[in-house]
Every structure is written in C-alpha cells, then in structure tokens.
Design an enzyme around this catalytic site. Structure first.
Site, PDB file in Angstrom:
ATOM      1  N   ASP A  98       0.827  -1.206   0.000  1.00  0.00           N
ATOM      2  CA  ASP A  98       0.000   0.000   0.000  1.00  0.00           C
ATOM      3  C   ASP A  98       0.863   1.258   0.000  1.00  0.00           C
ATOM      4  O   ASP A  98       1.471   1.604   1.018  1.00  0.00           O
ATOM      5  CB  ASP A  98      -0.923  -0.019   1.222  1.00  0.00           C
ATOM      6  CG  ASP A  98      -1.970   1.080   1.195  1.00  0.00           C
ATOM      7  OD1 ASP A  98      -1.985   1.861   0.230  1.00  0.00           O
ATOM      8  OD2 ASP A  98      -2.773   1.145   2.137  1.00  0.00           O
ATOM      9  N   ASP A 311      -0.953   6.095  -6.986  1.00  0.00           N
ATOM     10  CA  ASP A 311      -1.320   5.099  -5.984  1.00  0.00           C
ATOM     11  C   ASP A 311      -1.352   3.699  -6.595  1.00  0.00           C
ATOM     12  O   ASP A 311      -2.023   3.474  -7.602  1.00  0.00           O
ATOM     13  CB  ASP A 311      -2.696   5.447  -5.406  1.00  0.00           C
ATOM     14  CG  ASP A 311      -3.119   4.525  -4.274  1.00  0.00           C
ATOM     15  OD1 ASP A 311      -2.234   4.034  -3.546  1.00  0.00           O
ATOM     16  OD2 ASP A 311      -4.324   4.290  -4.129  1.00  0.00           O
TER      17      ASP A 311
END
Length: 434
Positions: A98, A311
């Site tokens: 992440d 991301d």
C-alpha cells in the site's frame, strides 16, 4: 548516551549496511489464484476501486467499536500482495502493498481474533529477533498521542473504510526479502523494522496476512530501510498469473528499453502532511490534440485537496470532475456515440457495434506532468472491452476532490519513487522480463 538512543543508532547502522545491495520482492494480484474471467476481474476491480476512493476522501475517519481504542489511522484496501518473511526463523508474510499508508502489520499470536490465512500466524515468542516497542519511544509517538507510563508498551489500532481493522502492539522485527530457493535471487534481510503485531483483526483480508506500508511517512517500510527509493513494475492486469517486481535501494534503477527515455517529475508535498505520493499533472492529450482542460484544474490546494496522487492501490485513474468530463466527451466523439452512463462519475461505457468483440483502434493518451515528463498510455492502458455487456469502457472515472493515477494505467510502466531527491521517474517496460 541513553540506551534507547544507542539502540536506535545500532539499528540504523545495521539497516544501512544491509541495504547496500538493495532488496527485491514480488507483487502478485489479489485475484491471481481465484480463476475469475476477464469480466469478473473488472467487476471486482470497480467495486474495490470505489472503496479505495472513499477511504481517501478528506475528513474520512474510521468507525471502531471501542471508545478507548487509541489512535485511529486512515488507510484503504490495496490490489497487490507483497511476498516477505518476518522473524527469526522467518515466517512467510504475504502483505497488501500500500503506497497510501505507512504502518506495516501482520497477524500475531496469541490471537484474540484473527482471520483465516494460508500460512502459520506469526508468534513473536518464538522469534529471537522480536522486541516490543515502549509507548514512550519516538516510534510510538508517531501514531499514539496519549500520555503513557515509562513501562507501558505501544498499542495501535488501524481501521479501513470497508470495516476491516487491525489492533495490537508495536514491535521491531527482522524482515526477509526474496528466497533462498535454487535458481532464485538470494534472500536479504533487514533488522529492527517497526511493525504492528495484530492480535485482534477483522474484515476482508484479500488473501493477505497483513499490510506493508510504502508511503512517505517515517513508519513506512521505505523510510525504515533507509534506502531512499523504491520501484515497482506492474504486469498485465488480466494475466494475473504473472508476478510484478518491487525493488528497493540500489536495485531500484530504471533502464530505458525499446528506445523509450526515462522521464522524471517532482514529487509534491501535500500541505496537510498526508503521506501519499503527489505529482503535478498539467494537461492531457488524446492523440495529437491537447484537451481543453483549463490551467490549474489539477492544482494542489492549501486545504490538501486537488493535485494528483500516484497510488498502487487504486485500480482505475480518477480525474477531478471537470477534467473527467472533457476526457469522456472526447472518447465518446472518437467512438461516435454517447456513454451509457453519461451522467455518472463512474467509468463510462459505450455500446459496441453488433458483432464487435474487440476494441477499435484508439490514439494514445498522454499525461503531461511538471518538468516536461509525458506518460504515454496506449489504448489498453485506458480502455477495455466488456464481454458481458458488449461495450467499450473508459477505465477512468471522475471525482469531486483529488485526482488519482491508478494501477491499471501503470501497467508495463516501471515506476520509481526517489524520496531522497523528491522525484518520481518512469519508463515503458515489459514488466514480465524485469
């Protein structure tokens, strides 16, 4: 010198010496072992992408049951699993990678509540390299704002937008990258890495045993390794059997291939201190046409909204609504028909002509970043064919607050984040050969 300071310096020295050759691991897609069709993969991706976007909204906060739960940290689910090992002797640790969060955590014994996992649950009492973190330490203060006694241990509680959570104690451990199996890259280890030892965990684990934080904060794995930079290269989204390399330190180098040049753009710091990776998007072209998107559309605002986040955990790119409408309208013009869901901010889809079973020829889309860096997205990096609905879909959606460059658009583009110099670089690459 205080004992805690001496220990910190010793750990930093250990990390610095072991990081000289860098680290390598593998990312696998969370749906890689489940046998989904292409259409099913897309449906699941759309659902998770919405959850991810919701978790990144300003003002979002987790809702946890305990009134004295301690610090509540923001995060969202991710798309790729990172293969590591933790402890001495090493226990397999399959973590959600992440780039939007910092804390690394895994399930730990003794479990108050643990979700099922394929590998043994890590037990700190059987590891010779585990050390608990006191709540008075600087490491704990970065996530814990309450007063504590000198002998108390650091506690954490981490919540996700979809209701998943992890709670437990903070410790330090040895993390092992790679494999010692014949024919594979030799294993490399880093000691003294702070992580969350989760004894109370719930929600959808997405086939993981925890999460590895790759954000820009002091608790992220990148910061703790002391390597200054990392890189990943995502293989074909629909070929989920392929692994994607993730590289740290000296191994995180970009190599131009097929005549393509490495391009770089500055990383931008969010004024509200969020640890995501922001870049300045200045415009978008479709084919030879620079789209009529006003200047400052993607500007990062003083309140932390706007800008563009890069991301790995968001599947489909989202653009602020005004820019999204321009892009969607120009794709509609190219296809010669309006979108089925033209009023929605969801990814727009367009009816395919009768008997058409594949995407038509489409021009490249180019994202123009600050510093003259242009990211070229070929047709398959921004469009897909929906076999169930017989439609062509633009895999870009709209948002009301901040644009996000998703991982679908990053396929076969090697991405490098150099935190030391504050720069993101990228180059088209066949990621399956890296």
């Amino acid at each position: 010198m205080a004992p805690l300071q001496a220990l910190s310096l010793l750990l930093l020295a250990s990390l610095a010496s072991s990081a000289a050759s860098g680290y390598r691991s593998t990312l696998t897609h969370i749906d890689s072992k489940l046998g989904f069709t292409k259409a099913q993969l897309m449906r699941r991706a759309v659902h998770r992408s919405r959850l991810r976007a919701a978790s990144m909204l300003p003002g979002y906060s987790t809702t946890l049951s305990s009134s004295n739960a301690g610090p509540r940290l923001r995060s969202g689910q991710a798309e790729y699993l990172m293969e590591l090992a933790i402890g001495t002797p090493p226990v397999p640790f399959v973590a959600l990678a992440d780039t939007g969060s910092d804390l690394t955590w895994t399930q730990c014994q003794p479990c108050k509540l643990c979700f099922p996992q394929d590998t043994p649950v890590y037990d700190p009492t059987t590891s010779s390299s585990f050390s608990p973190v006191p709540c008075s330490s600087a490491t704990c203060l970065s996530i814990w704002s309450r007063n504590c006694t000198p002998t108390a241990l650091c506690r954490y509680r981490y919540g996700y937008e979809d209701g998943a959570y992890s709670a437990g104690g903070l410790g330090t451990e040895t993390i092992t990258f790679g494999s010692s199996a014949p024919g594979e890259a030799p294993a490399a280890s880093a000691g003294g890495v702070a992580f969350g030892c989760g004894t109370d965990n719930g929600g959808d684990s997405y086939n993981s045993t925890g999460t590895v934080g790759l954000g820009r904060g002091s608790l992220s794995l990148v910061a703790q390794l002391g390597v200054g930079k990392f890189s990943y290269c995502l293989t074909d989204f629909f070929n989920t059997s392929l692994g994607s390399p993730v590289l740290f330190g000296s191994l995180a180098e970009l190599a131009a291939s097929g005549g393509a040049a490495v391009q770089s753009t500055p990383l931008v710091q969010n004024p509200q201190g969020r640890s995501w990776y922001y870049v300045s998007l200045e415009g978008i072209s479709l084919g030879d046409a620079l789209l009529p998107i006003p200047n400052q559309t993607f500007a990062l605002q003083a309140d932390g909204t706007g800008g563009m986040i890069v991301d790995s955990g968001t599947i489909f790119t989202v653009l602020v609504e005004s820019a999204f409408r321009v892009v969607a309208n120009h794709v509609a013009e190219l296809l010669g028909q309006p979108a089925i869901n033209a009023t929605s901010l969801d990814n727009p889809c367009f009816p395919a002509p009768a008997g058409e079973r594949q995407l038509p020829a489409m021009p490249d889309m180019v994202l123009h970043f600050a510093g003259g860096a242009d990211m070229t997205l070929h047709r398959d990096n921004y469009m897909s064919f929906d076999e169930e609905d017989s439609s062509f879909c633009l895999n870009i959606g709209g948002t009301t607050w901040t644009s996000i460059l998703g991982n679908f658009q990053q396929q076969n583009i090697q991405m490098l984040f150099d935190i030391t110099v504050g720069q993101m670089s990228f180059v088209p690459t066949d990621c399956s050969k890296l």
